[in-house]
Design an enzyme around this catalytic site. Structure first.
Site, PDB file in Angstrom:
ATOM      1  N   LYS A  18     -36.335  12.238  41.017  1.00  0.00           N
ATOM      2  CA  LYS A  18     -35.129  12.516  41.387  1.00  0.00           C
ATOM      3  C   LYS A  18     -34.666  13.881  41.080  1.00  0.00           C
ATOM      4  O   LYS A  18     -35.177  14.673  40.454  1.00  0.00           O
ATOM      5  CB  LYS A  18     -34.322  11.338  40.590  1.00  0.00           C
ATOM      6  CG  LYS A  18     -34.736   9.889  40.859  1.00  0.00           C
ATOM      7  CD  LYS A  18     -34.333   9.497  42.189  1.00  0.00           C
ATOM      8  CE  LYS A  18     -35.190   8.407  42.581  1.00  0.00           C
ATOM      9  NZ  LYS A  18     -34.708   7.034  42.383  1.00  0.00           N
TER      10      LYS A  18
HETATM   11  C1  LIG Z   1     -34.870   5.396  42.369  1.00  0.00           C
HETATM   12  C2  LIG Z   1     -33.715   4.406  42.833  1.00  0.00           C
HETATM   13  C3  LIG Z   1     -33.492   3.286  41.905  1.00  0.00           C
HETATM   14  C4  LIG Z   1     -34.328   2.874  40.856  1.00  0.00           C
HETATM   15  O1  LIG Z   1     -34.352   3.836  39.758  1.00  0.00           O
HETATM   16  P1  LIG Z   1     -35.676   3.771  38.544  1.00  0.00           P
HETATM   17  O2  LIG Z   1     -35.233   4.698  37.658  1.00  0.00           O
HETATM   18  O3  LIG Z   1     -36.829   3.903  39.479  1.00  0.00           O
HETATM   19  O4  LIG Z   1     -35.656   2.189  38.152  1.00  0.00           O
HETATM   20  C5  LIG Z   1     -32.282   2.500  42.235  1.00  0.00           C
HETATM   21  N1  LIG Z   1     -31.795   2.886  43.533  1.00  0.00           N
HETATM   22  C6  LIG Z   1     -32.154   3.964  44.532  1.00  0.00           C
HETATM   23  C7  LIG Z   1     -31.469   4.137  45.751  1.00  0.00           C
HETATM   24  C8  LIG Z   1     -33.095   4.654  43.930  1.00  0.00           C
HETATM   25  O5  LIG Z   1     -33.475   5.730  44.952  1.00  0.00           O
END
Ligand SMILES: *Cc1c(COP(=O)(O)O)cnc(C)c1O
Length: 356
Positions: free
Chosen positions: A179
């Site tokens: 991210k």
């Molecule tokens: C990455 C993501 C999540 C979940 O996050 P994690 O940290 O992997 O649990 C939820 N929603 C969206 C849109 C994402 O891109």
């Protein structure tokens, strides 16, 4: 191979982690508190509550809003599955509605049509780094007395009319390794509501206000200081990495031909978690991905199957059809846009995509 994403890990992260290990305060402690304060400042919210992942942030947001069996939560099928799963974890009912073609985000008109007396919340997803139409969504939420929960996992720092993702309702963020801001694994909930923040803090640590006295059924969704130390170093770099992502996106959009480049609507600041093109006109998207890979350009398909088409979800939501989401799932390719791309990388991406 140019990777579609690459974690940016500098000396700051390494030193910050070592400092935490040396301090002996390694679980949820002073670094987590500092990270929360800085994250709230970035979002312009009163509170930020750190969690173990984006998924647990979403789960806690559902519980803190009191959502449960019999409650309907409207969301999009064109998202990472955790968005929809979080509604199911709370025992509530996901009501899926289609997206808008240009931004890939939930369609406000489709939300209006899906509202019933049982509707309690809207979970909107700011996909790829472009916010949803927040004027429309806030209008609908206010009109019908619904909670507005933002899945801002891909949009830290993104804005609409100058207001930052996570500050329109209850914000949820992922700090997973790929991210825009990462803490290896981690999450964050943002809110201006004291009660929601308090509930999230309680629920993330066994409902415990006073040591070993429990107010409610809670969880262990805590972040560690080691993860928070990485996150702080990342947050300090957010402005610079966002500018780089925006420059990379602008470079690509000015030069790519024969594919549909991403839209940025007037009034929005896109933070380019993903740079997502469409290979349209019935062309073979998967062959295009293979051709790019054969020539050293990594890419990703976010997402190949919309939520309603997975077998386990079909058993829950029934046989549904969302043409705009299904078309997107068949056409999208996300290209590398991350801040570690070199000029040569960008030139190569353009050259290879223009051969498709
Ligand atoms: C990455 C993501 C999540 C979940 O996050 P994690 O940290 O992997 O649990 C939820 N929603 C969206 C849109 C994402 O891109």
């Amino acid at each position: 191979m140019i990777p579609v994403s690459k974690p940016y890990i500098g000396e700051e992260e390494k030193q910050a982690v070592m400092a935490v290990l040396d301090s002996g305060m390694i679980v949820q402690g002073p670094r987590v508190a500092e990270f929360e304060k800085q994250f709230a400042a970035v979002c312009g919210t009163k509170h930020a509550v750190a969690t173990s992942s984006g998924t647990t942030a979403l789960h806690l947001a559902m519980l803190a809003h009191g959502l449960g069996p019999g409650d309907e939560v409207i969301t999009t099928p064109f998202t990472f599955i955790a968005s929809v799963n979080s509604i199911l974890y709370a025992g509530a009912t996901p009501v899926l509605v289609d997206i808008e073609e240009d931004t890939f985000n939930i369609d406000p008109e489709a939300i209006e049509r899906a509202i019933t007396p049982r509707t309690k919340a809207i979970l909107c997803v700011h996909l790829f780094g472009h916010l949803c139409d927040m004027d429309a969504l806030q209008g609908i939420a206010n009109k019908h007395g619904l909670a507005l929960i933002e899945d801002a996992c891909q949009s830290v720092g993104g804005t609409y009319k100058g207001k930052v993702a996570g500050s329109f309702g209850t914000g949820t963020f992922s700090l997973y390794a790929t991210k825009n801001v990462m803490s290896v694994e981690g999450g964050m909930i943002t809110t201006n509501d004291d009660e929601i923040a308090d509930q999230c803090r309680l629920l993330r640590s066994h409902g415990m206000r006073r040591r070993y006295y429990y107010d409610m059924l809670g969880y262990n969704f805590r972040m560690t200081d080691i993860h928070a130390a990485v996150g702080i170093a990342q947050l300090n770099r957010l402005e610079a990495t966002t500018v780089k992502r925006q420059e990379n996106a602008a470079y690509l959009s000015a030069r790519l031909e024969s594919v549909v480049v991403p839209t940025v609507r007037e009034g929005y600041e896109h933070v380019w978690h993903q740079y997502t093109i469409r290979v349209d006109g019935g062309r073979d998207r998967d062959a295009a991905v293979q051709q790019l890979a054969d020539n050293g350009v990594g890419s990703g398909i976010f997402y190949p199957v919309p939520a309603h088409q997975h077998d386990y979800m079909r058993k829950i939501v029934g046989d549904l059809t969302f043409p705009v989401s299904e078309k997107a799932a068949a056409e999208v390719i996300s290209l590398p846009v991350h801040p570690l791309l070199s000029q040569a990388d960008l030139e190569k991406i353009v050259a290879e995509v223009n051969k498709l």
